[in-house]
Design a protein around this motif. Sequence first.
Motif, PDB file in Angstrom:
ATOM      1  N   ALA A  76      77.741  70.093  94.899  1.00 23.49           N
ATOM      2  CA  ALA A  76      78.387  68.891  94.383  1.00 23.49           C
ATOM      3  C   ALA A  76      78.790  67.965  95.535  1.00 23.49           C
ATOM      4  N   ILE A  77      79.238  68.537  96.620  1.00 23.81           N
ATOM      5  CA  ILE A  77      79.576  67.712  97.791  1.00 23.81           C
ATOM      6  C   ILE A  77      78.337  66.952  98.245  1.00 23.81           C
ATOM      7  N   ILE A  78      77.215  67.659  98.327  1.00 24.47           N
ATOM      8  CA  ILE A  78      75.957  67.020  98.706  1.00 24.47           C
ATOM      9  C   ILE A  78      75.641  65.879  97.746  1.00 24.47           C
ATOM     10  N   GLY A  79      75.806  66.141  96.465  1.00 24.45           N
ATOM     11  CA  GLY A  79      75.528  65.124  95.461  1.00 24.45           C
ATOM     12  C   GLY A  79      76.379  63.883  95.667  1.00 24.45           C
ATOM     13  N   CYS A  80      77.676  64.074  95.891  1.00 25.08           N
ATOM     14  CA  CYS A  80      78.579  62.944  96.122  1.00 25.08           C
ATOM     15  C   CYS A  80      78.157  62.174  97.364  1.00 25.08           C
ATOM     16  N   LEU A  81      77.854  62.893  98.406  1.00 25.55           N
ATOM     17  CA  LEU A  81      77.447  62.235  99.650  1.00 25.55           C
ATOM     18  C   LEU A  81      76.161  61.450  99.442  1.00 25.55           C
ATOM     19  N   ALA A  82      75.211  62.064  98.769  1.00 27.14           N
ATOM     20  CA  ALA A  82      73.911  61.415  98.576  1.00 27.14           C
ATOM     21  C   ALA A  82      74.072  60.103  97.834  1.00 27.14           C
ATOM     22  N   ARG A  83      75.039  60.053  96.951  1.00 19.56           N
ATOM     23  CA  ARG A  83      75.235  58.843  96.174  1.00 19.56           C
ATOM     24  C   ARG A  83      76.060  57.810  96.924  1.00 19.56           C
ATOM     25  N   SER A  84      76.802  58.228  97.903  1.00 19.09           N
ATOM     26  CA  SER A  84      77.778  57.321  98.500  1.00 19.09           C
ATOM     27  C   SER A  84      77.589  57.070  99.980  1.00 19.09           C
ATOM     28  N   ASP A  85      76.805  57.881 100.646  1.00 20.01           N
ATOM     29  CA  ASP A  85      76.814  57.756 102.093  1.00 20.01           C
ATOM     30  C   ASP A  85      75.670  56.919 102.618  1.00 20.01           C
ATOM     31  N   ILE A  86      75.087  56.112 101.726  1.00 20.79           N
ATOM     32  CA  ILE A  86      74.008  55.249 102.182  1.00 20.79           C
ATOM     33  C   ILE A  86      74.436  54.548 103.473  1.00 20.79           C
ATOM     34  N   VAL A  87      75.666  54.077 103.478  1.00 22.20           N
ATOM     35  CA  VAL A  87      76.135  53.395 104.672  1.00 22.20           C
ATOM     36  C   VAL A  87      76.971  54.307 105.563  1.00 22.20           C
ATOM     37  N   GLY A  90      79.089  57.297 104.485  1.00 23.84           N
ATOM     38  CA  GLY A  90      79.606  58.602 104.107  1.00 23.84           C
ATOM     39  C   GLY A  90      80.915  58.516 103.361  1.00 23.84           C
ATOM     40  N   LEU A  91      81.574  59.638 103.302  1.00 27.82           N
ATOM     41  CA  LEU A  91      82.849  59.732 102.593  1.00 27.82           C
ATOM     42  C   LEU A  91      83.836  60.460 103.484  1.00 27.82           C
ATOM     43  N   VAL A  92      85.109  60.235 103.237  1.00 29.59           N
ATOM     44  CA  VAL A  92      86.096  61.070 103.910  1.00 29.59           C
ATOM     45  C   VAL A  92      86.507  62.165 102.927  1.00 29.59           C
ATOM     46  N   CYS A  93      86.997  63.262 103.476  1.00 29.66           N
ATOM     47  CA  CYS A  93      87.295  64.427 102.656  1.00 29.66           C
ATOM     48  C   CYS A  93      88.130  64.080 101.430  1.00 29.66           C
ATOM     49  N   VAL A 109      75.779  68.711 107.072  1.00 29.33           N
ATOM     50  CA  VAL A 109      76.551  67.475 107.167  1.00 29.33           C
ATOM     51  C   VAL A 109      77.092  67.301 108.582  1.00 29.33           C
ATOM     52  N   HIS A 110      77.425  66.051 108.865  1.00 28.84           N
ATOM     53  CA  HIS A 110      78.086  65.751 110.123  1.00 28.84           C
ATOM     54  C   HIS A 110      79.502  65.312 109.797  1.00 28.84           C
ATOM     55  N   VAL A 111      80.462  65.768 110.590  1.00 28.06           N
ATOM     56  CA  VAL A 111      81.859  65.439 110.345  1.00 28.06           C
ATOM     57  C   VAL A 111      82.431  64.775 111.590  1.00 28.06           C
ATOM     58  N   ARG A 112      82.900  63.546 111.404  1.00 28.48           N
ATOM     59  CA  ARG A 112      83.458  62.833 112.552  1.00 28.48           C
ATOM     60  C   ARG A 112      84.913  62.486 112.287  1.00 28.48           C
ATOM     61  N   PRO A 113      85.802  62.906 113.168  1.00 26.70           N
ATOM     62  CA  PRO A 113      87.218  62.560 113.013  1.00 26.70           C
ATOM     63  C   PRO A 113      87.409  61.055 113.166  1.00 26.70           C
ATOM     64  N   GLU A 114      88.216  60.495 112.275  1.00 29.18           N
ATOM     65  CA  GLU A 114      88.580  59.077 112.339  1.00 29.18           C
ATOM     66  C   GLU A 114      90.071  59.028 112.094  1.00 29.18           C
ATOM     67  N   GLY A 115      90.822  59.049 113.143  1.00 24.30           N
ATOM     68  CA  GLY A 115      92.270  59.145 112.970  1.00 24.30           C
ATOM     69  C   GLY A 115      92.586  60.475 112.326  1.00 24.30           C
ATOM     70  N   THR A 168      79.074  62.864 106.623  1.00 24.52           N
ATOM     71  CA  THR A 168      77.779  62.266 106.286  1.00 24.52           C
ATOM     72  C   THR A 168      76.714  63.347 106.212  1.00 24.52           C
ATOM     73  N   LEU A 169      75.716  63.096 105.373  1.00 23.82           N
ATOM     74  CA  LEU A 169      74.567  63.995 105.310  1.00 23.82           C
ATOM     75  C   LEU A 169      73.744  63.838 106.586  1.00 23.82           C
TER      76      LEU A 169
END
Lengths: 123, 123
Positions: free
Chosen positions: B27-38, B40-43, B68-74, B80-81
């Motif tokens: 499901a996480i993959i599904g959410c990312l695939a739909r939203s991370d075109i630009v 990604g998503l934050v947790c 997935v790749h996880v990048r800290p932002e603050g 992102t996938l």
Amino acid sequence: MTLPHPETDQISLPNVLAALGDDTRLAIIGCLARSDIVSGLVCGQLGGLTSKTNLTYHVAKLREAGIVHVRPEGTKRRVTLRREDLDARFPGFLDTIIATAVDLPQVESTLALLNQQERACQA
Amino acid sequence: MTLPHPETDQISLPNVLAALGDDTRLAIIGCLARSDIVSGLVCGQLGGLTSKTNLTYHVAKLREAGIVHVRPEGTKRRVTLRREDLDARFPGFLDTIIATAVDLPQVESTLALLNQQERACQA
DNA sequence: TCAATTGTTCAATGAATTTTGAACAAGGAC
DNA sequence: GTCCTTGTTCAAAATTCATTGAACAATTGA
């Protein structure tokens, strides 16, 4: 068809992925991919991987997920990959799996053992 | 790159398959695939799926498997996938996964919730 | 600085999976 | 019929995996 197998269009990717996420089962796939060009393998030929009881368990998992077909032949069970069904359902997917599975070390040793036994039989 | 990620050529299919064999992670993959075109998503945006603690756990599994790749932002973590990396390693594989994952009911409800929250923020 | 937000860590629980061995069933060979 | 081979069933044990909650750390914003 004595044993229950899912119809082609009922093969679900989540189930398939769950079934493939196990080293023993991937190794079974690898052995089949290398040997079932014609007729598959019977469970006993996979004996190099784990115990008989455990094989029953893992082969059932693969069958229930729709990845292999199991046909009773006397007291034996002939196991084949459902290549066409999987290709129809998830094009290209199985090829990717096989490409990795055939190179598993467990597969190597199991098939080596098999060849050895065959030679012993002929002699 | 603060968090440990496997190199592209070290992404192993057995690990990937084990990571994908779980409904929450699919499901996480599904959410990312739909939203991370630009981007990604934050947790936090995946909060519709399960608890915060549990998300940490599942996202870590996906990261360690190289999916997935996880990048800290603050204080946030942008997820992102790793589309290109997975395509390079296992051509076509991710597309098959995504095609199924985006249609998962959990994905639908999570994204609906997300849109709702965004609208509430703007109002 | 203080409070709120975001996510992590850790230990513990619960649940599902895998593995094992003993007993069994069905066929095939003799 | 009597073994022998092949594989299954069942219950138990072992292992692994997923989930939870409390306490914490880091950053942001007021």
